[in-house]
Scaffold this motif. Structure first.
Motif, PDB file in Angstrom:
ATOM      1  N   LEU A 130       4.080  -6.801  -6.844  1.00 14.04           N
ATOM      2  CA  LEU A 130       4.062  -5.519  -6.135  1.00 14.04           C
ATOM      3  C   LEU A 130       2.713  -4.832  -6.317  1.00 14.04           C
ATOM      4  O   LEU A 130       2.147  -4.293  -5.362  1.00 14.04           O
ATOM      5  N   LEU A 131       2.190  -4.853  -7.527  1.00 12.13           N
ATOM      6  CA  LEU A 131       0.884  -4.251  -7.786  1.00 12.13           C
ATOM      7  C   LEU A 131      -0.200  -4.934  -6.957  1.00 12.13           C
ATOM      8  O   LEU A 131      -1.045  -4.268  -6.347  1.00 12.13           O
ATOM      9  N   PRO A 138      -4.044   2.471  -6.283  1.00 15.77           N
ATOM     10  CA  PRO A 138      -2.832   1.955  -6.941  1.00 15.77           C
ATOM     11  C   PRO A 138      -3.049   1.631  -8.420  1.00 15.77           C
ATOM     12  O   PRO A 138      -2.163   1.848  -9.241  1.00 15.77           O
ATOM     13  N   ALA A 148      -3.143  -3.772   0.029  1.00 17.70           N
ATOM     14  CA  ALA A 148      -2.935  -2.782   1.096  1.00 17.70           C
ATOM     15  C   ALA A 148      -3.943  -1.651   0.985  1.00 17.70           C
ATOM     16  O   ALA A 148      -4.504  -1.204   1.994  1.00 17.70           O
ATOM     17  N   ALA A 149      -4.197  -1.185  -0.230  1.00 13.43           N
ATOM     18  CA  ALA A 149      -5.169  -0.108  -0.422  1.00 13.43           C
ATOM     19  C   ALA A 149      -6.569  -0.557  -0.004  1.00 13.43           C
ATOM     20  O   ALA A 149      -7.311   0.203   0.627  1.00 13.43           O
ATOM     21  N   ARG A 188       0.185  -6.490  -4.136  1.00 14.21           N
ATOM     22  CA  ARG A 188       0.391  -6.094  -2.742  1.00 14.21           C
ATOM     23  C   ARG A 188      -0.155  -4.690  -2.499  1.00 14.21           C
ATOM     24  O   ARG A 188      -0.775  -4.430  -1.471  1.00 14.21           O
ATOM     25  N   GLN A 189       0.097  -3.789  -3.437  1.00 18.50           N
ATOM     26  CA  GLN A 189      -0.403  -2.422  -3.298  1.00 18.50           C
ATOM     27  C   GLN A 189      -1.934  -2.386  -3.310  1.00 18.50           C
ATOM     28  O   GLN A 189      -2.549  -1.642  -2.537  1.00 18.50           O
ATOM     29  N   ARG A 236      -3.007   4.868 -10.379  1.00 21.30           N
ATOM     30  CA  ARG A 236      -1.607   5.296 -10.567  1.00 21.30           C
ATOM     31  C   ARG A 236      -0.966   4.522 -11.713  1.00 21.30           C
ATOM     32  O   ARG A 236      -0.289   5.086 -12.567  1.00 21.30           O
ATOM     33  N   HIS A 237      -1.184   3.219 -11.721  1.00 22.06           N
ATOM     34  CA  HIS A 237      -0.632   2.358 -12.774  1.00 22.06           C
ATOM     35  C   HIS A 237      -1.185   2.776 -14.138  1.00 22.06           C
ATOM     36  O   HIS A 237      -0.453   2.843 -15.121  1.00 22.06           O
TER      37      HIS A 237
END
Length: 139
Positions: A13-14, A69, A20-21, A16-17, A72-73
């Motif tokens: 997921l990370l 992202p 995308a970013a 992918r984020q 954020r993490h």
């Protein structure tokens, strides 16, 4: 609540984020880069002669967008020492570049310093997000 480990998103997921970013950040910055001469011409002198500064500042926007992202993490994990290193190393680079370059290069040095700081900070945030979380004892 302070003793519970933070919730972690799966690595896939990370990734992918982050992808995308990177895509979205690039999709917004590339058209602005292509339109940069026309945009600066709208403002006339002295802005029309500062294309390099504008490009560097767009690079800052791109780096911050692509790294969001991971930042954020990093905040969710809240490893104060590693966050301090990420923020501090970026800040030190910015201050050094400005101190050494602003007198001779003015806004160009400040913009280059900003891009360098953004790349260092976001690069470290991405590295932290992709690395395994550190095991802490006690607190």
């Amino acid at each position: 609540m302070a003793t519970q480990p933070p919730v972690q998103a799966p690595r896939r997921l990370l990734l992918r984020q982050l992808a995308a970013a990177l895509l979205y950040s690039s999709a917004f910055v590339v058209p602005l880069l292509l339109l940069a001469p026309a945009t600066l011409a709208l403002y006339g002198k002295p802005y029309d002669s500062h294309l390099a500064v504008y490009v560097l500042l767009l690079g800052v926007q791109w780096a911050n967008g692509a790294g969001r992202p991971a930042v954020r993490h990093m905040v969710v994990q809240w490893d104060a020492r590693r966050i301090g290193v990420a923020v501090g190393s970026g800040a030190v680079a910015v201050v050094l570049i400005c101190a050494l370059g602003v007198t001779s290069y003015g806004a160009l040095a400040a913009a280059a310093a900003s891009l360098t700081g953004a790349l260092i900070f976001n690069g470290r945030a991405i590295g932290m997000a992709l690395s395994r979380p550190r095991q802490t004892s006690g607190t």
